[in-house]
Motif scaffolding. Structure first.
Motif, PDB file in Angstrom:
ATOM      1  N   GLY A   1      19.970  17.811   0.581  1.00  0.00           N
ATOM      2  CA  GLY A   1      18.666  17.261   0.910  1.00  0.00           C
ATOM      3  C   GLY A   1      18.689  15.773   1.164  1.00  0.00           C
ATOM      4  N   ARG A   2      17.595  15.111   0.800  1.00  0.00           N
ATOM      5  CA  ARG A   2      17.427  13.684   1.075  1.00  0.00           C
ATOM      6  C   ARG A   2      16.940  12.938  -0.153  1.00  0.00           C
ATOM      7  NH1 ARG A   2      12.075  12.199   1.366  1.00  0.00           N
ATOM      8  NH2 ARG A   2      10.529  13.863   1.703  1.00  0.00           N
ATOM      9  N   SER A   3      16.952  11.606  -0.058  1.00  0.00           N
ATOM     10  CA  SER A   3      16.421  10.755  -1.124  1.00  0.00           C
ATOM     11  C   SER A   3      14.947  10.463  -0.871  1.00  0.00           C
ATOM     12  CB  SER A   3      17.206   9.447  -1.191  1.00  0.00           C
ATOM     13  OG  SER A   3      18.527   9.652  -1.615  1.00  0.00           O
ATOM     14  N   PHE A   4      14.328   9.789  -1.830  1.00  0.00           N
ATOM     15  CA  PHE A   4      12.947   9.353  -1.658  1.00  0.00           C
ATOM     16  C   PHE A   4      12.869   8.296  -0.566  1.00  0.00           C
ATOM     17  CE2 PHE A   4      12.779  10.462  -6.323  1.00  0.00           C
ATOM     18  CZ  PHE A   4      12.022  11.604  -6.154  1.00  0.00           C
ATOM     19  N   THR A   5      11.769   8.289   0.142  1.00  0.00           N
ATOM     20  CA  THR A   5      11.475   7.236   1.111  1.00  0.00           C
ATOM     21  C   THR A   5      10.179   6.565   0.689  1.00  0.00           C
ATOM     22  OG1 THR A   5      10.200   8.687   2.560  1.00  0.00           O
ATOM     23  CG2 THR A   5      12.593   8.572   2.940  1.00  0.00           C
ATOM     24  N   ARG A   6       9.821   5.498   1.376  1.00  0.00           N
ATOM     25  CA  ARG A   6       8.590   4.799   1.034  1.00  0.00           C
ATOM     26  C   ARG A   6       7.381   5.699   1.239  1.00  0.00           C
ATOM     27  NH1 ARG A   6       8.331  -1.508   2.184  1.00  0.00           N
ATOM     28  NH2 ARG A   6      10.190  -1.167   0.933  1.00  0.00           N
ATOM     29  N   ALA A   7       7.501   6.675   2.143  1.00  0.00           N
ATOM     30  CA  ALA A   7       6.385   7.605   2.379  1.00  0.00           C
ATOM     31  C   ALA A   7       6.096   8.441   1.140  1.00  0.00           C
ATOM     32  CB  ALA A   7       6.708   8.503   3.569  1.00  0.00           C
ATOM     33  N   ASP A   8       7.137   8.759   0.342  1.00  0.00           N
ATOM     34  CA  ASP A   8       6.930   9.543  -0.879  1.00  0.00           C
ATOM     35  C   ASP A   8       6.159   8.764  -1.930  1.00  0.00           C
ATOM     36  OD1 ASP A   8       8.473  11.998  -0.254  1.00  0.00           O
ATOM     37  OD2 ASP A   8      10.157  10.615  -0.142  1.00  0.00           O
ATOM     38  N   ASP A   9       6.189   7.424  -1.838  1.00  0.00           N
ATOM     39  CA  ASP A   9       5.476   6.592  -2.811  1.00  0.00           C
ATOM     40  C   ASP A   9       4.009   6.413  -2.465  1.00  0.00           C
ATOM     41  OD1 ASP A   9       7.895   6.323  -3.988  1.00  0.00           O
ATOM     42  OD2 ASP A   9       8.268   4.258  -3.359  1.00  0.00           O
ATOM     43  N   GLU A  10       3.641   6.700  -1.240  1.00  0.00           N
ATOM     44  CA  GLU A  10       2.282   6.412  -0.786  1.00  0.00           C
ATOM     45  C   GLU A  10       1.274   7.375  -1.406  1.00  0.00           C
ATOM     46  OE1 GLU A  10       1.430   3.800   0.909  1.00  0.00           O
ATOM     47  OE2 GLU A  10       3.524   3.149   1.040  1.00  0.00           O
ATOM     48  N   PRO A  11       0.091   6.877  -1.752  1.00  0.00           N
ATOM     49  CA  PRO A  11      -0.952   7.756  -2.298  1.00  0.00           C
ATOM     50  C   PRO A  11      -1.328   8.833  -1.279  1.00  0.00           C
ATOM     51  CG  PRO A  11      -1.501   5.437  -2.621  1.00  0.00           C
ATOM     52  CD  PRO A  11      -0.329   5.471  -1.703  1.00  0.00           C
ATOM     53  N   GLY A  12      -1.551  10.042  -1.788  1.00  0.00           N
ATOM     54  CA  GLY A  12      -1.950  11.130  -0.921  1.00  0.00           C
ATOM     55  C   GLY A  12      -0.801  11.885  -0.287  1.00  0.00           C
TER      56      GLY A  12
END
Length: 883
Positions: free
Chosen positions: A212-223
């Motif tokens: 798979g993949r690592s976290f990106t900044r999109a995963d941190d965003e609310p919603g």
């Protein structure tokens, strides 16, 4: 070069063919010369003699040819090794004692070095680990250091830094409690250790997911959709290493989360070994100062430059009130990540390394003494070899070779001991010893063992080799005669070795004695609570959706508490944010209304959030006033309880603190209604911190993961915990219990490092005492055997048994007294390195020095008495015939 290698191969592996060819060639040469001589009119016998003289002797020519061959050194070495092995095999008792002595010393040294190597020397398992740093803050104005960051500081450092390549936040728990998540869907509810990270953390550590993949900044965003990464161990245990796990969902705290990645097997965040899942930290939802940061410096940047850069950025963030900012005097705290993980454990490990190194020196001295005795018995052989032309270097080399063989065999056996000893060390090591999983016997440890083995062989083999390999063959032949008694010169080397052994043993015994005194002092310190073995503690973690309703959480906590209190044998129960010594309490500035200082914040105080009966359950005495009541909790009365040392700091008597007001801010004053005893929350080796106890409802953050405690004589048993689980699950069947320990567990854990050091030094001291006394006994016993003729003469001339006894004991005790004196001087110089490990005793404690010296002298007296007693029983007639 190829011809030389081929020649070397032929000489080493086709020796019979080459020797046969040499014999044929010499025979042919001899026959030609004989024929020439006979043609000159000489008889066959005379011709053969003249031919042999001209050739120079068949065997001499052969030796000359062999010496000129490639590989002659290897061949000679192999021959010497075979000879040395034969000599060692002839005296198996000597060989066994020497090898076991060395194996103990080398094995112990290797085991301790493996720990030092794994913890202190080996780099962190990340790419370019020297560029990784831990980022925090120091607040000297309130005496708080390595303070966590807030969202504002994180954003500022990430966007404005000139020295960070990247920075990421991580969250390990609130108030020191392990961050966790409730995972359901696998049978009964499961508490899984978790780590919250922003998108930059894994990138900073340069971790590539296995799947798979690592976290990106999109995963941190609310919603954004809820995502999760799982560790390799959790993937194997819960999913059976299923490669199709990516995209599947699991329920975490009641919410479905999509698995986006599996971390590699070797991944370990800092020193956390039992992580199960990683969750993204939403930047917008970060609240308070609860987050730690890891950063990667830009290439060529030093930590000092990073400190200056962070100091420049601190005034840019706006979360902190201006007056707090000024009065707390915020400064950067940037530490290399490895040092942050290791902490102050280095001092303990180097002390242990030094202690076991002294044992190895004693072992070498012991073996050197044995070798001196053995070589003295070979004086006539060595003298004859020297008289027949053996060079001092050749004789010294043969003696050193025997020493090296002993060292190699001892080192090999010691390595086996180290494997077993290392497993015991890791099992017995304190749980807060960092990098336990990095401790192993690797290439560097093997290289260290090889170096120690070679060094030991040189150390104990040099003295007998150089003492008996020099000139004076005639002198040694005369000394080998039966009428010559042992001279002082011949005993001097062994006496020096005995003095060294006794001195080193005393140093180690004093160190052990100081640690024993420390442990005794710690056990006599009252921790502030009573009968900790009767207090069972555990945590319960509520899902996030419940946190939004504090009233509901409080009702559930109260319901669980009522069920626990109803269990037979439970005398009291409570719930709180943390229990003493579990590192879960926080520290915050606490204002005292009638002791306000202009322009200055008070120092931070230890803070506990507790329910009624907390002090009764923990066994903390009430000094003045009253306990909290459920009426205080339900009606949210502004009350608090303080520790006795905090009360005495501001008011002379604890009772004078009652009715006074304290608070976390000038807008939130609370009345002190009780004063309780001091609790050594940081361990009995530390001063009890001044503490404030707030009602549990004052902290919403602790309500989601409360620590429950109950007092029961069956604490620590599985039967009691089964009843406790039923009590909890009758309220909510999806609530797992975790961190299940007795209060005694935390108390013992606080002294684990001291007890570990004590046991290790005690073992080293015991080994040193045994080796030292064996060495002293050996020297005295050998001295008695060498003086048997002299003793016989003395007894024949009228000497009494007590005279012989005094003569022998006096010689041994003189060596002991000198050794004790040398050891006392050495201990006074070296025990100062123990200062940071001691409590309630000074490194120069006279009682410890006196007791150890007397004990060592007494044991040495016994070691001298045994051979002396044997000497008094000798028959004068037999003694006169000795030799």
């Amino acid at each position: 070069m190829a011809k030389r290698i081929l020649s070397l191969f032929r000489n080493l592996f086709r020796k019979r063919v080459i020797e046969s060819a040499l014999d044929d060639e010499l025979r042919s040469t001899l026959e030609v010369l004989m024929q020439e001589k006979m043609e000159q009119g000489l008889s066959q016998a005379v011709a053969r003699r003249e031919a042999l003289i001209e050739i120079g002797g068949i065997e001499q020519v052969k030796e000359g040819v062999r010496a000129a061959r490639a590989g002659h050194f290897v061949e000679a070495l192999a021959r010497d090794i075979r000879y040395a092995l034969r000599r060692l095999r002839r005296n198996l008792s000597f060989t066994a004692v020497a090898v076991l002595t060395l194996a103990l010393g080398i094995g112990g040294t290797t085991a301790i070095f493996s720990v030092v190597n794994g913890v202190l020397i080996q780099p962190l398992p990340y790419s370019h680990p020297a560029r990784l740093v831990e980022v925090g803050l120091d607040l000297p104005g309130i005496k708080q250091f390595n303070w966590p960051l807030s969202r504002a500081e994180y954003v500022t450092f990430r966007e404005q830094s000139r020295t960070f390549e990247d920075i990421g936040l991580y969250y390990t728990g609130f108030g020191g409690n392990l961050y966790s998540a409730n995972v359901t869907g696998f049978g009964r509810p499961e508490h899984v250790p978790a780590l919250g990270v922003t998108d930059g953390v894994l990138a900073i550590l340069e971790v590539t997911p296995l799947l798979g993949r690592s976290f990106t900044r999109a995963d941190d965003e609310p919603g954004s959709p809820d995502t999760v990464m799982i560790t390799y161990g959790y993937w194997r245990s819960e999913f059976g290493s299923d490669h199709s796990v990516i995209g599947k969902t699991i329920d975490i705290d009641g919410k479905p989360s999509t698995i986006i990645g599996v971390l590699p097997q070797r991944f370990r965040f800092l020193d956390m070994t039992d992580l199960g899942i990683l969750l993204p930290l939403s930047t917008q939802s970060l609240r308070g100062y609860n987050y730690f940061a890891v950063a990667r410096l830009k290439p060529g940047t030093t930590p000092a430059e990073a400190i200056a850069d962070v100091a420049r950025m601190i005034p840019m963030e706006l979360d902190r009130p201006v007056e707090f900012f000024k009065e707390a005097r915020v400064t950067p705290n940037i530490e290399p990540l490895k040092q942050y993980i290791i902490g102050d454990i280095g001092g303990v490990l180097w002390v242990l390394m030094g202690g076991i190194g002294l044992v190895l020196l004693i072992a070498c001295a012991n073996v050197a003494s044995l070798l001196l005795v053995r070589v003295e018995g070979r004086q006539q052989e060595l003298a004859i070899r020297a008289a027949l032309g053996g060079s001092p270097g050749r004789i010294a080399g043969s003696l050193l070779l025997e020493s090296f063989l002993l060292a190699v065999i001892g080192g090999a056996l010691g390595l086996l001991f180290a494997y077993g000893g290392l497993r015991a060390l890791v099992a017995f090591a304190p749980s807060d010893l960092p990098r336990l999983n990095d401790i192993r016997i690797d290439g560097l440890v093997l290289l260290f063992t090889l170096g120690v083995t070679i060094g030991s062989g040189l150390l104990f083999g040099a003295m007998p080799a150089f003492k008996y390999a020099g000139g004076g063959a005639g002198t040694r032949l005369r000394e080998a005669g039966r009428s010559v008694s042992a001279s002082r010169k011949r005993h001097r080397a062994r006496n020096v070795l005995v003095v060294i052994q006794v001195g080193l043993a005393l140093v180690l015994l004093v160190s052990s004695g100081l640690m024993i005194r420390t442990f005794q002092a710690l056990t006599h310190v009252q921790p502030g609570f009573t009968a900790p073995a009767e207090v069972e503690t555990f945590h319960v973690h509520f899902p996030p959706e419940m946190i939004k309703d504090p009233e509901r959480l409080l009702r559930m906590d109260h319901a669980i508490l009522d069920n626990i209190a109803a269990i037979p044998g439970v005398s009291s129960a409570d719930f709180s944010g943390a229990v003493p010594m579990d590192t879960g309490a926080e520290s915050d500035p606490v204002l005292v209304k009638d002791h306000m200082l202009q322009g200055q914040l008070p120092p931070a105080r230890r803070c506990f959030w507790v329910s009624p009966s907390f002090f009764e359950t923990m066994g903390i005495p009430l000094v003045a006033g009253r306990d909290l009541t459920w009426s205080d909790i339900m009606n949210k009365r502004p009350v608090a309880i303080v520790s006795e040392n905090l009360a005495r700091e501001y008011w002379r008597n604890p009772s004078d603190a009652l009715g006074k007001e304290i608070g976390g801010s000038p807008k939130d004053w609370r009345q002190i209604v009780g004063v309780v005893g001091n609790v050594h929350d940081d361990g009995t080796s530390q001063e009890a911190p001044a503490t404030v106890y707030w009602p549990i409802t004052d902290s919403d953050g602790f309500l989601d993961s409360p620590a429950f405690a109950l007092r029961n004589t069956h604490a620590g048993t599985e039967s009691l915990m089964n009843e406790v689980r039923r009590a909890v699950w009758s309220v909510d069947s999806n609530l797992p219990l975790y961190q299940v320990h007795t209060l005694d567990y935390y108390y013992s854990k606080s002294m684990a490092r001291t007890s570990f050091t004590l046991v290790m030094l005690a073992l080293a001291g015991g080994m040193a005492l045994l080796l030292g006394i064996v060495g002293l006994y050996g020297v005295i016993a050998y001295s008695v055997s060498q003086r048997t003729h002299e003793i016989g003469i003395r007894m024949a001339l009228g000497a009494q048994k007590r005279d012989v006894l005094n003569l022998v004991v006096k010689g041994g005790m003189c060596l002991t007294v000198i050794g004790v004196g040398v050891g006392v001087a050495g201990a006074l110089a070296l025990t100062r390195f123990l200062s940071s490990l001691l409590y309630g005793v000074k490194p120069t404690d006279p009682l410890t020095f006196a007791v150890v010296s007397l004990v060592l002298t007494g044991v040495a007296l016994l070691a001298c008495y045994v051979p002396a007693r044997r000497a008094t029983k000798a028959d004068p007639i037999v003694a006169l015939r000795y030799e």
